[in-house]
Design an enzyme around this catalytic site. Structure first.
Site, PDB file in Angstrom:
ATOM      1  N   SER A 442       0.877  -1.162   0.000  1.00 28.58           N
ATOM      2  CA  SER A 442       0.000   0.000   0.000  1.00 28.58           C
ATOM      3  C   SER A 442       0.917   1.215   0.000  1.00 28.58           C
ATOM      4  O   SER A 442       1.669   1.420   0.952  1.00 28.58           O
ATOM      5  CB  SER A 442      -0.890  -0.012   1.232  1.00 28.58           C
ATOM      6  OG  SER A 442      -1.550   1.226   1.331  1.00 28.58           O
ATOM      7  N   ARG A 443       0.910   1.978  -1.096  1.00 29.61           N
ATOM      8  CA  ARG A 443       1.957   2.997  -1.250  1.00 29.61           C
ATOM      9  C   ARG A 443       1.675   4.289  -0.508  1.00 29.61           C
ATOM     10  O   ARG A 443       2.583   5.028  -0.217  1.00 29.61           O
ATOM     11  CB  ARG A 443       2.169   3.300  -2.741  1.00 29.61           C
ATOM     12  CG  ARG A 443       2.787   2.127  -3.439  1.00 29.61           C
ATOM     13  CD  ARG A 443       3.238   2.425  -4.837  1.00 29.61           C
ATOM     14  NE  ARG A 443       3.428   1.164  -5.525  1.00 29.61           N
ATOM     15  CZ  ARG A 443       2.543   0.618  -6.336  1.00 29.61           C
ATOM     16  NH1 ARG A 443       1.430   1.253  -6.609  1.00 29.61           N
ATOM     17  NH2 ARG A 443       2.774  -0.547  -6.885  1.00 29.61           N
ATOM     18  N   VAL A 444       0.423   4.623  -0.242  1.00 29.10           N
ATOM     19  CA  VAL A 444       0.175   5.914   0.407  1.00 29.10           C
ATOM     20  C   VAL A 444      -0.513   5.800   1.755  1.00 29.10           C
ATOM     21  O   VAL A 444      -0.551   6.754   2.509  1.00 29.10           O
ATOM     22  CB  VAL A 444      -0.662   6.848  -0.502  1.00 29.10           C
ATOM     23  CG1 VAL A 444       0.105   7.194  -1.745  1.00 29.10           C
ATOM     24  CG2 VAL A 444      -2.001   6.246  -0.828  1.00 29.10           C
TER      25      VAL A 444
END
Ligand code: ATP
Ligand code: MG
Length: 583
Positions: A442-444
């Site tokens: 999950s990048r953000v």
């Protein structure tokens, strides 16, 4: 101006037969408008016209009927920019309104078949415009070619024949939107299909709308809790994020989305579930499930099932997004699930092949990337000036034999802010939700995690990575030293804690307590197969022992050092009692 017209009969429609004087007035009108053409006036009864007349001369239609004028007024009012105060604008529109009789544009069907019709004679029609065929079926302009256009049909093509008339509506394909949609099941055009009566719409939005620009957005900084420990602790999702759920068939993809929807109960989040190309019965089951669990009143289901036309399946996710944008622009938080975009791409491929667009990789048309990027770009966390609303997207992609490198999966992976990779082997081994901890990301969302969750989950990812490495390393060795054995059972215990039954979301304080206890090795000595049951008992016991603590974590999102120590001491007491009971 109408010298091109070569019809010889003018048809006059009205509910009552015209008087001689009225006939004379229409004859004069015809002589004036079509000079030099000998037109005969023929009257036809049309009981649906409430007062007034409609005159058809070849493709030109002049509408003097009450119905036609009301329609014109309605179009004027609908064209108003409803973002501002509408009352003065509406008053102005009514004052300025003078009924006009301009001919409507009509075209002719050239060919029809397989959900597609080609039409001649609608030179001014634009891409995305809705056309109405003489039998009432609607279509949408999908391709403009010199001298003709291609239109996809939203209904059964068998009632349409070459030579039929087609009318422009001047409206871009859209859906009605509004509060009234909450709790309802609608089709891709926004019409109710749950048999609970008509829906009162507040506005009409085009299905394709531009995504918010950079200035209108703000970073993702609030959590969108799924209630699933495996996701909230390791791959947290934030409001406005796009997190892909990807996996083979029957790996619990829909279940993850459904649990996330159920976890929004009482959190003032509007949930939209867009079903694309599924069996109507599965969608009915899902709606029933939501209803039974008291979640339907904050949900909207948009359904384009497998038996619907490819064009309806194609526009369904856009329509669902427009319905969501209505709430987002009011400053509300929206969660939208697209289940699934693989079937969406397949529907679009079918349409494109029928439109004779050239096929590219895996026979998808060249713009299939744009198909999904313009959809997912509409999810956003709006700036405070724009009301601060958000739309979080959970698109679902089905893979074949775990192949994430196929065309559509790679496209959607690159557009989203992370992916939850669900794996068949985990699913069948009982590890459900079957999230592959190594491949998911999950990048953000990390920025959106509450301080309490961040503090509690801190070392989890690292511990799990170590466990996985050690598991591979020790696979073939029989005599392990005690430290290694302990390390392995600790890892197994953590994996067990990530298992969660369907429909049993964990609240924030339950997750925090579980994590603090487990990651500090307090649950270490509970046998792995008992750990899930013990966890449940422990959480219930916490609620009895220190309800204030639970409440504090949920409401503040903080974990003070005192609270952390309190959790540890209560957890140790619980484990001691648990083990005593077991003996
Ligand atoms: P499809 O590819 O058919 O859409 P899917 O990947 O969406 O499947 P689901 O329909 O969500 O998978 O789940 C498949 C089955 O597994 C369902 O019967 C569901 O009830 C069950 N299931 C999913 N998650 C869990 C879970 N956490 N615990 C127990 N059973 C589960
Ligand atoms: Mg599914």
């Amino acid at each position: 101006m109408n010298s091109m017209n070569n019809a010889s009969t003018a048809l006059l429609y009205s509910a009552q037969e015209p008087t001689a004087a009225q006939r004379k007035r229409f004859a004069d009108f015809l002589a004036r408008t079509y000079p030099g053409q000998a037109l005969t006036l023929e009257w036809k009864e049309d009981a649906s016209l409430a007062g007034g007349f409609r005159l058809e001369v070849g493709p030109d239609i002049y509408d003097w009927s009450l119905q036609g004028r009301m329609q014109q007024l309605r179009q004027r009012i609908e064209a108003l920019d409803n973002s501002d105060n509408v009352l003065p604008l509406m008053r102005q529109a009514i004052e300025d309104w003078a009924p006009s009789t301009k001919p409507e544009e009509m075209g002719t069907v050239l060919t029809v078949g397989d959900e597609i019709a080609t039409i001649a004679g609608l030179e001014d029609a634009v891409y995305g415009e809705v056309l109405v065929f003489s039998n009432g079926i609607k279509g949408m302009v999908q391709e403009l070619r010199p001298g003709q256009l291609c239109c996809v049909l939203f209904g059964d093509s068998s009632g349409i024949e070459a030579g039929d008339q087609v009318r422009r509506t001047g409206k871009i394909a859209g859906v009605p939107v509004g509060e009234g949609f909450l709790g309802r099941v609608v089709d891709a055009l926004g019409s109710p299909i749950d048999g609970a009566g008509p829906i009162q719409a507040d506005a009409y939005y085009p299905v394709e709308r531009p995504a918010p620009g950079i200035i209108d957005r703000q970073p993702v900084n609030q959590p969108m809790e799924t209630g699933l420990l495996a996701i909230d602790a390791l791959f947290p999702i934030g409001r406005g994020q796009r997190e892909l759920i990807i996996g083979d068939r029957q790996t619990g993809k829909t279940a993850v989305a459904l649990d996330t929807i159920l976890n929004q109960k009482g959190k003032n989040v509007v949930c939209i579930y867009v079903a694309i190309g599924q069996k109507a019965s599965s969608v009915a089951l899902l709606a029933e499930n939501l209803r039974r669990r008291g979640a339907m009143d904050y949900c909207i289901i948009v359904n384009a099932s497998a038996s619907d036309s490819a064009s309806l399946q194609y526009i369904a996710p856009y329509a669902g997004t427009s319905i969501g944008e209505y709430f987002m622009h009011q400053g509300r938080d929206v969660l939208i699930v697209y289940d699934d975009l693989s079937k969406h791409a397949i529907a679009y491929r079918a349409l494109s092949l029928l439109l004779e667009r050239s096929p590219g990789r895996e026979a998808y048309p060249g713009d299939v990337f744009y198909l999904h990027s313009r959809l997912l770009e509409r999810s956003a966390h709006l700036s405070d000036e724009k009301g601060g609303g958000s739309m979080t997207a959970l698109p679902i992609i089905e893979t074949q034999a775990g192949d994430v490198s196929a065309y559509i999966p790679t496209n959607v992976i690159s557009i989203t802010d992370g992916q939850l990779f669900l794996e068949s082997s985990l699913f069948f081994s009982g590890q459900r939700p079957a999230v592959n901890v190594g491949l998911s990301v999950s990048r953000v969302g990390g920025d959106a995690q509450t301080k309490a969750m961040k503090k509690a989950a801190g070392a989890m990812r690292l511990d799990l990575a170590q466990y996985r490495e050690m598991e591979v390393f020790t696979q073939f060795s029989s005599d392990l030293d005690d430290a290694t054995k302990r390390q392995l059972t600790y890892g197994q215990g953590l994996m067990r804690l990530l298992r969660q039954k369907q429909y049993s979301p964990l609240s924030q304080h339950e997750q925090v307590i579980t994590l603090v206890a487990a990651l500090n090795h307090v649950l270490q000595d509970i046998p792995v197969e008992q750990i899930s049951g013990a966890q449940r008992q422990m959480l219930d016991w916490f609620a009895e022992q220190d309800a204030a603590l639970c409440q504090r974590i949920d409401s503040t999102g903080l974990l003070t050092e005192d609270d952390r120590q309190q959790i540890l001491s209560l957890a140790r007491t619980f484990v001691a009692q648990y083990q005593k009971k077991g003996q």
